[in-house]
Motif scaffolding. Structure first.
Motif, short mmCIF file in Angstrom:
data_model
loop_
_atom_site.label_atom_id
_atom_site.label_comp_id
_atom_site.label_asym_id
_atom_site.label_seq_id
_atom_site.Cartn_x
_atom_site.Cartn_y
_atom_site.Cartn_z
N SER A 152 0.13 -1.27 0.25
CA SER A 152 0.37 -0.02 -0.06
C SER A 152 1.10 1.37 -0.05
O SER A 152 0.11 2.76 -0.50
N SER A 153 2.15 1.46 0.23
CA SER A 153 2.94 2.84 -0.03
C SER A 153 3.35 2.74 -1.23
O SER A 153 3.48 3.34 -1.78
N VAL A 171 -7.36 -6.54 -5.82
CA VAL A 171 -7.13 -6.45 -4.37
C VAL A 171 -5.98 -8.81 -4.07
O VAL A 171 -6.60 -8.77 -4.65
N SER A 172 -5.06 -8.12 -4.09
CA SER A 172 -3.99 -10.13 -3.69
C SER A 172 -4.51 -10.20 -2.88
O SER A 172 -4.91 -9.74 -1.73
N PHE A 173 -3.72 -12.05 -2.47
CA PHE A 173 -4.24 -12.03 -1.13
C PHE A 173 -2.89 -11.36 -0.12
O PHE A 173 -1.76 -10.95 -0.76
N PRO A 174 -3.06 -11.06 0.67
CA PRO A 174 -2.45 -10.69 1.74
C PRO A 174 -0.96 -11.43 2.30
O PRO A 174 -1.46 -12.32 2.34
N LEU A 341 -2.22 -8.67 8.75
CA LEU A 341 -2.12 -8.74 7.73
C LEU A 341 -2.00 -7.59 6.89
O LEU A 341 -1.83 -6.64 7.64
N VAL A 342 -0.60 -8.56 5.73
CA VAL A 342 -0.35 -6.22 5.07
C VAL A 342 -0.77 -6.76 3.70
O VAL A 342 -0.32 -7.73 2.85
N PRO A 343 -1.66 -5.64 3.71
CA PRO A 343 -2.60 -5.57 2.11
C PRO A 343 -1.24 -5.21 0.91
O PRO A 343 -0.86 -4.89 1.31
N LEU A 344 -1.84 -6.55 -0.08
CA LEU A 344 -1.02 -5.76 -1.39
C LEU A 344 -2.38 -6.26 -2.63
O LEU A 344 -3.19 -6.42 -2.46
N PRO A 383 -13.86 -6.49 10.40
CA PRO A 383 -14.14 -5.67 9.74
C PRO A 383 -13.44 -4.37 9.09
O PRO A 383 -13.42 -4.52 8.33
N GLU A 384 -13.05 -3.76 9.82
CA GLU A 384 -12.08 -2.55 10.50
C GLU A 384 -10.90 -2.63 9.40
O GLU A 384 -10.22 -1.75 9.03
N THR A 385 -10.61 -4.43 8.68
CA THR A 385 -9.33 -4.68 8.41
C THR A 385 -9.03 -4.45 7.28
O THR A 385 -8.02 -4.93 6.47
N ALA A 386 -10.51 -4.32 6.94
CA ALA A 386 -10.54 -4.83 4.66
C ALA A 386 -9.85 -3.44 4.19
O ALA A 386 -9.89 -2.09 4.16
N PRO A 387 -8.96 -4.21 3.94
CA PRO A 387 -8.47 -3.44 2.30
C PRO A 387 -8.76 -2.66 1.34
O PRO A 387 -10.16 -2.97 1.23
#
Length: 395
Positions: A152-153, A171-174, A341-344, A383-387
């Motif tokens: 996300s950076s 959205v990809s697998f985190p 979890l690291v969003p990708l 739910p707040e962690t959704a990318p």
């Protein structure tokens, strides 16, 4: 710097990349030249064609991006509702069963990287690469282009690029990562949610009561040991539900010889048999948990996955690592063990405008909850962690 002052050329081997680009663009905390040499020389060319995009300012090399070509099975591309139609078409047109795709990234690395040297306008470099990638995709008859698994950076730069070259985000697998606050195991546990800490300690205690193990951390294992390692890896590979690459024994032979590689091995004390392993990379204060193998014929009560994690954690703490990166998939136990979890995000473009619009529409429906059942359960609780991904205007 304007994009027209930059140029990009594609080379076929690691050795054709200007040597100075590797440390500048892939510093020690990333999988660098040694990693791409391993992929290139292990004999998986029937699955992938590897390339390297070298960005230049005049004659000076200023950027580097690994690229690979793959015929991606449609099962990994399309939503389940459309698969029967394409499978039927595949009886007449075999090419309907795969999508020829040119990726920026690595088939086995968890995050994409486009490296540039200091002082280079990054957006200009990305734009130059995107234009070169489109021309290369046409030459290679690749219908799809994908910038694979970017953090996300990078989102602001990719939103900017998407508006200029028509990419859409998906959205990809985190990724998964544990931050280690100190060299103390107590601090690792203290950083976890109380309920997870309690469950993990309980599982480790149950496993210790069920089986007595010996832990080894091995460099450059002997061929007979690698036989055992690959056998366990293959058991785990065959159980996986998501399979992107198929690795072979020569790949493990090559990696075993790399200075960064360590094998964390569990053996049953009574028999001496290997029952689990983890191949780790030690990279400048960070450990990458790269591949694992488990003997699934052993009793489930042994909880080997958790014992393997504890052994790797103990070693990481003893080496002073600041984080452990554990890759994509297998989310439920990783979350239990304290991973975040690291969003990708993938950034995509199809050369056919109609198909591009269709895929862009489909991409809007994809999220963590549709990618993986473990993630769906996690999002229900959090739910707040959704990318989120950028707008990616597309064409």
């Amino acid at each position: 710097m304007m994009a027209d002052l930059l140029s990009v050329a594609f080379v076929a081997t690691v050795d054709e990349v200007p040597e100075e680009l590797w440390p500048a663009c892939f510093p020690p905390h990333l999988e660098g030249k040694w990693w791409y040499q391993s992929l290139e020389s292990c004999g998986i060319e029937e699955q992938f064609t590897f390339l390297y995009a070298v960005i230049r300012q005049g004659e000076r090399p200023v950027g580097l991006a690994p690229v690979f070509l793959m015929n991606v099975p449609i099962d990994l591309v399309l939503p389940p509702a459309l698969l029967p139609v394409f499978r039927l078409a595949g009886h007449v047109f075999p090419s309907a069963l795969y999508q020829r795709t040119l990726f920026v990234g690595s088939p086995c690395a968890d995050e994409g990287t486009v490296g540039t040297i200091d002082g280079i306008d990054r957006r200009a470099a990305l734009l130059c690469l995107a234009e070169g990638l489109a021309a290369k995709a046409k030459d290679l008859r690749a219908s799809m282009m994908v910038w694979k698994d970017f953090r996300s950076s990078e989102q602001d730069d990719f939103d900017w690029l998407s508006r200029r070259v028509g990419l859409f985000p998906m959205v990809s697998f985190p990724g998964t990562e544990v931050l280690l606050p100190s060299a103390s195991k107590a601090d690792y546990f203290a950083a976890m949610k109380a309920s997870r800490r309690h469950i993990l300690k309980k599982k480790l205690k149950r496993s210790a009561a069920a089986v007595d193990i010996v832990v080894e951390v091995v460099e450059r294992p002997a061929p007979a040991v690698l036989d055992e390692i690959f056998g366990l890896f293959w058991q785990t590979y065959e159980k996986a539900t998501t399979k992107f690459e198929r690795l072979n024994r020569p790949f493990f032979d090559i990696l075993a010889g790399k200075p960064v590689s360590r094998f964390v091995i569990l053996r049953e004390r009574a028999s001496g048999a290997m029952i689990a392993f983890m191949l780790c990379f030690a990279l400048d204060g960070r450990m990458i948990n790269k591949f694992i193998g488990i003997d699934y014929q052993r009793p489930k009560e042994w909880l080997l996955y958790f014992r393997l994690w504890e052994a790797a954690l103990d070693w990481a703490l003893s080496q002073g690592f600041r984080s452990i990166q554990s890759g994509q998939t297998g989310y439920a136990p990783k979350i239990e063990m304290g991973h975040r979890l690291v969003p990708l995000t993938n950034y995509c473009r199809h050369r056919n405008p109609l198909v591009h619009r269709l895929y862009k529409t489909i991409a809007r429906t994809i999220g963590w909850q549709t990618l993986d059942s473990d993630l769906a359960r996690f999002l229900t609780a959090h739910p707040e962690t959704a990318p989120t991904v950028g707008p990616g205007t597309g064409n």
